[in-house]
Design an enzyme around this catalytic site. Structure first.
Site, short mmCIF file in Angstrom:
data_model
loop_
_atom_site.label_atom_id
_atom_site.label_comp_id
_atom_site.label_asym_id
_atom_site.label_seq_id
_atom_site.Cartn_x
_atom_site.Cartn_y
_atom_site.Cartn_z
N ASP A 33 -1.91 1.35 8.07
CA ASP A 33 -2.29 1.38 6.66
C ASP A 33 -1.61 2.59 6.00
O ASP A 33 -1.57 3.68 6.57
CB ASP A 33 -3.82 1.49 6.52
CG ASP A 33 -4.28 1.19 5.10
OD1 ASP A 33 -4.94 0.15 4.91
OD2 ASP A 33 -3.97 1.98 4.18
N ASN A 91 -12.03 -7.51 3.68
CA ASN A 91 -12.58 -7.59 2.34
C ASN A 91 -12.12 -8.87 1.66
O ASN A 91 -10.96 -9.27 1.81
CB ASN A 91 -12.10 -6.40 1.51
CG ASN A 91 -12.65 -5.08 2.03
OD1 ASN A 91 -13.84 -4.98 2.33
ND2 ASN A 91 -11.79 -4.09 2.14
N HIS A 104 -6.18 -9.96 5.51
CA HIS A 104 -5.93 -8.91 6.47
C HIS A 104 -7.23 -8.39 7.04
O HIS A 104 -8.26 -8.38 6.36
CB HIS A 104 -5.15 -7.74 5.84
CG HIS A 104 -5.76 -7.20 4.58
ND1 HIS A 104 -5.64 -7.85 3.36
CD2 HIS A 104 -6.50 -6.10 4.34
CE1 HIS A 104 -6.28 -7.14 2.44
NE2 HIS A 104 -6.82 -6.08 3.01
N HIS A 106 -8.80 -4.95 8.73
CA HIS A 106 -8.64 -3.52 8.99
C HIS A 106 -9.20 -3.24 10.38
O HIS A 106 -10.31 -3.67 10.70
CB HIS A 106 -9.46 -2.68 8.00
CG HIS A 106 -9.09 -2.87 6.56
ND1 HIS A 106 -8.44 -1.90 5.82
CD2 HIS A 106 -9.29 -3.90 5.70
CE1 HIS A 106 -8.26 -2.32 4.58
NE2 HIS A 106 -8.78 -3.54 4.48
P1 5GP Z 1 -8.14 -4.23 0.82
O1 5GP Z 1 -8.84 -3.36 -0.18
O2 5GP Z 1 -7.36 -5.34 0.15
O3 5GP Z 1 -9.04 -4.70 1.91
O4 5GP Z 1 -7.11 -3.27 1.58
C1 5GP Z 1 -5.76 -3.14 1.26
C2 5GP Z 1 -5.20 -2.05 2.14
O5 5GP Z 1 -3.78 -2.11 2.07
C3 5GP Z 1 -5.60 -0.63 1.73
O6 5GP Z 1 -6.26 0.01 2.82
C4 5GP Z 1 -4.28 0.04 1.37
O7 5GP Z 1 -4.22 1.39 1.75
C5 5GP Z 1 -3.27 -0.81 2.11
N1 5GP Z 1 -1.95 -0.86 1.48
C6 5GP Z 1 -1.69 -1.10 0.17
N2 5GP Z 1 -0.37 -1.11 -0.05
C7 5GP Z 1 0.22 -0.89 1.15
C8 5GP Z 1 1.58 -0.78 1.56
O8 5GP Z 1 2.53 -0.89 0.77
N3 5GP Z 1 1.81 -0.55 2.89
C9 5GP Z 1 0.79 -0.42 3.79
N4 5GP Z 1 1.12 -0.18 5.06
N5 5GP Z 1 -0.51 -0.51 3.43
C10 5GP Z 1 -0.79 -0.74 2.13
#
Ligand code: 5GP
Length: 121
Positions: A33, A91, A104, A106
């Site tokens: 992440d 999420n 995705h 985590h």
């Molecule tokens: P969500 O809130 O959709 O469950 O989590 C999205 C996750 O993607 C977040 O933890 C954020 O830090 C991660 N993220 C967003 N953009 C990027 C990116 O460009 N590269 C990587 N490796 N992670 C990302």
């Protein structure tokens, strides 16, 4: 909701945006992440175009689901989380504050993660 082919994880899958890869198999990719919330914070994504857990679990093929779940296990192993423990979470939607609309999971760990859900409103 229609899958947006220009979401950030789709770009990572196409190699348009770099990532730090942790593990990959035929149907899943795991990478660090970009904004880790814990000492270990890895994202596991299916390579197919799925928005959420519901989308993925109902529409993906058996082999995609198997490979995706295996990738989560491999990440926990590679990151040395088996003994100390870890948490997986996904999420979806407004209440869960999903930011990236490519399914995705985590995988977080590396410290005591506290209670499961913030009870405050
Ligand atoms: P969500 O809130 O959709 O469950 O989590 C999205 C996750 O993607 C977040 O933890 C954020 O830090 C991660 N993220 C967003 N953009 C990027 C990116 O460009 N590269 C990587 N490796 N992670 C990302």
């Amino acid at each position: 909701m229609i899958y947006d082919i220009d979401n950030i994880f789709a770009k990572i899958l196409r190699g348009e945006i770099p990532c730090t890869k942790v593990f990959e198999n035929d149907h899943a990719l795991a990478f660090e992440d970009i904004n880790p919330m814990t000492p270990v914070h890895v994202l596991v994504i299916p390579k197919g175009e799925y928005i959420s857990m519901v989308d993925f679990s109902l529409a993906a093929s058996d082999i995609e689901i198997v490979d995706f779940n295996r990738a989560i296990g491999e990440v926990a192993k590679i990151k040395g989380l088996i003994q100390t423990g870890y948490r997986t979470l996904a999420n979806h939607g407004i209440h869960a504050r999903q930011d990236v609309f490519h399914y995705h999971v985590h995988v977080v760990g590396g410290r005591d993660l506290g209670g499961m859900i913030n009870k405050e409103r």
